[in-house]
Design a protein around this motif. Sequence first.
Motif, PDB file in Angstrom:
ATOM      1  N   ASP A 126       1.211  -1.303   0.113  1.00  0.00           N
ATOM      2  CA  ASP A 126      -0.236  -0.364   0.113  1.00  0.00           C
ATOM      3  C   ASP A 126       0.753   1.292   0.010  1.00  0.00           C
ATOM      4  N   GLY A 127       2.202   0.780   0.782  1.00  0.00           N
ATOM      5  CA  GLY A 127       2.705   2.566   0.961  1.00  0.00           C
ATOM      6  C   GLY A 127       3.164   2.808  -0.648  1.00  0.00           C
ATOM      7  N   LEU A 128       4.349   2.178  -1.321  1.00  0.00           N
ATOM      8  CA  LEU A 128       4.566   2.461  -2.337  1.00  0.00           C
ATOM      9  C   LEU A 128       3.879   2.307  -3.417  1.00  0.00           C
ATOM     10  N   LEU A 129       2.123   2.057  -3.363  1.00  0.00           N
ATOM     11  CA  LEU A 129       1.419   2.144  -4.751  1.00  0.00           C
ATOM     12  C   LEU A 129       0.785   4.043  -4.303  1.00  0.00           C
ATOM     13  N   ARG A 130       0.784   4.141  -2.576  1.00  0.00           N
ATOM     14  CA  ARG A 130       0.931   5.834  -2.910  1.00  0.00           C
ATOM     15  C   ARG A 130       1.812   6.638  -2.768  1.00  0.00           C
ATOM     16  N   PHE A 131       3.231   6.392  -2.564  1.00  0.00           N
ATOM     17  CA  PHE A 131       3.274   6.940  -2.797  1.00  0.00           C
ATOM     18  C   PHE A 131       3.820   7.074  -4.319  1.00  0.00           C
ATOM     19  N   ILE A 132       4.417   6.030  -5.569  1.00  0.00           N
ATOM     20  CA  ILE A 132       4.022   6.173  -6.747  1.00  0.00           C
ATOM     21  C   ILE A 132       2.324   7.575  -7.261  1.00  0.00           C
ATOM     22  N   GLY A 133       1.220   7.179  -6.716  1.00  0.00           N
ATOM     23  CA  GLY A 133       0.392   7.647  -6.903  1.00  0.00           C
ATOM     24  C   GLY A 133       0.772   9.227  -7.010  1.00  0.00           C
ATOM     25  N   ILE A 134       1.205   9.764  -5.642  1.00  0.00           N
ATOM     26  CA  ILE A 134       1.510  11.241  -5.254  1.00  0.00           C
ATOM     27  C   ILE A 134       2.604  11.802  -6.563  1.00  0.00           C
ATOM     28  N   ALA A 135       3.776  10.752  -6.288  1.00  0.00           N
ATOM     29  CA  ALA A 135       5.052  11.318  -7.297  1.00  0.00           C
ATOM     30  C   ALA A 135       4.139  11.336  -8.632  1.00  0.00           C
ATOM     31  N   THR A 136       3.095  10.808  -8.986  1.00  0.00           N
ATOM     32  CA  THR A 136       2.649  10.564 -10.876  1.00  0.00           C
ATOM     33  C   THR A 136       1.816  12.053 -10.431  1.00  0.00           C
ATOM     34  N   ALA A 137       1.180  12.648  -9.196  1.00  0.00           N
ATOM     35  CA  ALA A 137       0.408  13.761  -9.121  1.00  0.00           C
ATOM     36  C   ALA A 137       0.643  15.389  -9.226  1.00  0.00           C
ATOM     37  N   LEU A 138       2.092  14.982  -8.517  1.00  0.00           N
ATOM     38  CA  LEU A 138       3.285  15.475  -8.460  1.00  0.00           C
ATOM     39  C   LEU A 138       3.811  16.458  -9.583  1.00  0.00           C
ATOM     40  N   LEU A 139       4.391  15.044 -10.645  1.00  0.00           N
ATOM     41  CA  LEU A 139       4.692  15.658 -11.759  1.00  0.00           C
ATOM     42  C   LEU A 139       4.595  15.785 -12.779  1.00  0.00           C
ATOM     43  N   SER A 140       2.957  15.797 -12.577  1.00  0.00           N
ATOM     44  CA  SER A 140       1.911  15.321 -13.743  1.00  0.00           C
ATOM     45  C   SER A 140       1.779  16.851 -14.326  1.00  0.00           C
ATOM     46  N   PRO A 141       2.125  16.921 -15.534  1.00  0.00           N
ATOM     47  CA  PRO A 141       1.247  19.166 -16.036  1.00  0.00           C
ATOM     48  C   PRO A 141      -0.164  18.324 -15.633  1.00  0.00           C
ATOM     49  N   ALA A 197      10.884  10.411   4.823  1.00  0.00           N
ATOM     50  CA  ALA A 197      10.752  11.672   5.388  1.00  0.00           C
ATOM     51  C   ALA A 197      11.062  12.811   3.682  1.00  0.00           C
ATOM     52  N   HIS A 198      12.192  12.880   4.196  1.00  0.00           N
ATOM     53  CA  HIS A 198      12.504  13.959   3.774  1.00  0.00           C
ATOM     54  C   HIS A 198      12.484  13.662   1.748  1.00  0.00           C
ATOM     55  N   ARG A 199      12.678  12.677   1.342  1.00  0.00           N
ATOM     56  CA  ARG A 199      12.283  12.899   0.132  1.00  0.00           C
ATOM     57  C   ARG A 199      11.081  13.122  -0.375  1.00  0.00           C
ATOM     58  N   VAL A 200      10.568  12.247   0.721  1.00  0.00           N
ATOM     59  CA  VAL A 200       8.851  12.768  -0.205  1.00  0.00           C
ATOM     60  C   VAL A 200       8.639  14.414   0.198  1.00  0.00           C
ATOM     61  N   LEU A 201       9.327  15.543   0.590  1.00  0.00           N
ATOM     62  CA  LEU A 201       8.971  16.281   1.188  1.00  0.00           C
ATOM     63  C   LEU A 201      10.192  17.051   0.214  1.00  0.00           C
ATOM     64  N   GLU A 202      11.159  16.049  -0.070  1.00  0.00           N
ATOM     65  CA  GLU A 202      11.263  17.689  -1.054  1.00  0.00           C
ATOM     66  C   GLU A 202      11.322  17.048  -2.726  1.00  0.00           C
ATOM     67  N   LEU A 203      11.009  16.362  -2.813  1.00  0.00           N
ATOM     68  CA  LEU A 203       9.559  15.755  -4.024  1.00  0.00           C
ATOM     69  C   LEU A 203       8.485  17.441  -4.097  1.00  0.00           C
ATOM     70  N   VAL A 204       7.957  17.438  -2.650  1.00  0.00           N
ATOM     71  CA  VAL A 204       6.783  18.408  -2.620  1.00  0.00           C
ATOM     72  C   VAL A 204       7.340  19.552  -3.090  1.00  0.00           C
ATOM     73  N   ARG A 205       8.611  20.289  -2.254  1.00  0.00           N
ATOM     74  CA  ARG A 205       9.126  21.091  -2.975  1.00  0.00           C
ATOM     75  C   ARG A 205       9.296  21.251  -4.219  1.00  0.00           C
ATOM     76  N   GLU A 206      10.371  20.562  -5.295  1.00  0.00           N
ATOM     77  CA  GLU A 206      10.166  20.650  -6.758  1.00  0.00           C
ATOM     78  C   GLU A 206       8.385  20.509  -7.106  1.00  0.00           C
ATOM     79  N   SER A 207       7.428  19.892  -6.830  1.00  0.00           N
ATOM     80  CA  SER A 207       6.376  20.662  -7.369  1.00  0.00           C
ATOM     81  C   SER A 207       6.216  21.921  -7.445  1.00  0.00           C
ATOM     82  N   SER A 208       5.430  22.447  -5.663  1.00  0.00           N
ATOM     83  CA  SER A 208       5.128  23.791  -5.609  1.00  0.00           C
ATOM     84  C   SER A 208       6.528  25.090  -6.159  1.00  0.00           C
ATOM     85  N   LYS A 209       7.676  24.820  -6.541  1.00  0.00           N
ATOM     86  CA  LYS A 209       8.555  24.950  -7.573  1.00  0.00           C
ATOM     87  C   LYS A 209       8.023  25.526  -8.771  1.00  0.00           C
TER      88      LYS A 209
END
Length: 455
Positions: free
Chosen positions: A299-314, A355-367
């Motif tokens: 569950d955790g890995l699927l959820r992470f991949i989903g969040i990463a896809t949402a953040l990095l998709s145009p 935590a630091h990896r997922v937060l860095e992903l969020v930071r990148e998307s917000s930029k």
Amino acid sequence: MPFASVTHLNLVAFKSFRDEVLPLDDLTLLIGRNSAGKSNALDGLEVLARLAEGEDLIDALDGRRRELGPVRGGSEGCAPHGMDSFTLGCRVKSGDEVLKYTVQIEVRPDIRIIAESLHGWGVAVASGARSYGPIFETRRAGAPGTGIEAEIHNGKQGPNPLLRFRDSRLLLTQIPLVVSSSNRAERSVHAAVTTVQSVLRGVFHFDPIPHLMREFVKGRDVELRRTGENLSPALRNLQASDPEAFAHIEQLVRLIADDGVREISFVNSDLGDVMLALQESRGADEGAAERTPAREMSDGLLRFIGIATALLSPRNGLDIDAEVASPASLSESRSANGILIVLEELENGLHPSQAHRVLELVRESSKTAGTSVLITTHSPALLDAAEGSLNENIIVCHRDPETGHSRLTPITELPGYAVALAEGSLGTAVTTGKLTSAVTHEPDYAEFQRLLGLS
């Protein structure tokens, strides 16, 4: 061209909130104890986003025709205890100009609009300059079923014209269909109304549900939905449209999975359906590989991949429809419309060390231009990863001990902020309750001052 965005959510009278404001930056972290009101604040944003799609109030709030069902608690649950209506609003920044929108909705005995207004830019005068003032305002609501009148700015001297609208859906969504765009003032009204509507429709509340991600999905279903159920084709589409973003997700999965992941691949059915899979090395033989399909992933890995896809998709990779402006209003608009991605309990299913990896992903998307991110979290590790430059973007949701109402306070404005950080990390301060308990107690700043050499 700058992007229009929601900069404040105004919780005037909604669920547990009274006259509170949630400021929204490029990246905003909302924290607080259970039952403090975090989900209520997100519900307020969700209500505005649903209503901006133009549905009747009962359909949007009570889910009569919605796949995702009603908002939490339904329409009646939106009204504070003891009240028969709720009031919400937002502030939208578009270039150098600001729009302030407010709506009051009665839920008993009937569900209807009883007040609605939009103030700000877009009020054109004869000279072509812009001034500040009401763009539209409703009159006092009459009897149920009679509709509601609104005064629409027309840029001329004397009273503005009154038009009657249905009280069963937002005037924000009706005005572009009723008011013509034959002059500058009317085009400015169109531009202001459609900007607010588009920005609200650009709210993407992503709530990934792992068990829905484990099945084959039609390959053409590429716009990522809010549950993440079509993650597989959405991610495959990202691989084709943005190889760099896809490679980034692949690299993060290798770091997080700890299972010798080589690459992300896809399994295709005879009917053209697709399922996400991982190619993994097993044992000492690096040449041996196994394929793990989505139905076998955690569950955790699927959820992470989903969040990463949402953040990095145009924006065209997400299931949103924010482009509602007419050509006439677009010609007056000074900004494109941004999107706001909402992620609740970001840390679910992830080991604290990630935590630091997922937060860095969020930071990148917000930029990314035009993309804002709002997250809630209980994770001390995530807060520690955010410590520093992001502290000013952390909002604490807490209960007023006297009224029981939910409050929203920037973490840097809490009276215990300085002393709590002097004693340890931000994550520790929050989990031990030092910050929220300090809301009602005057802290001792002696240790903080000593560390700074002030005493």
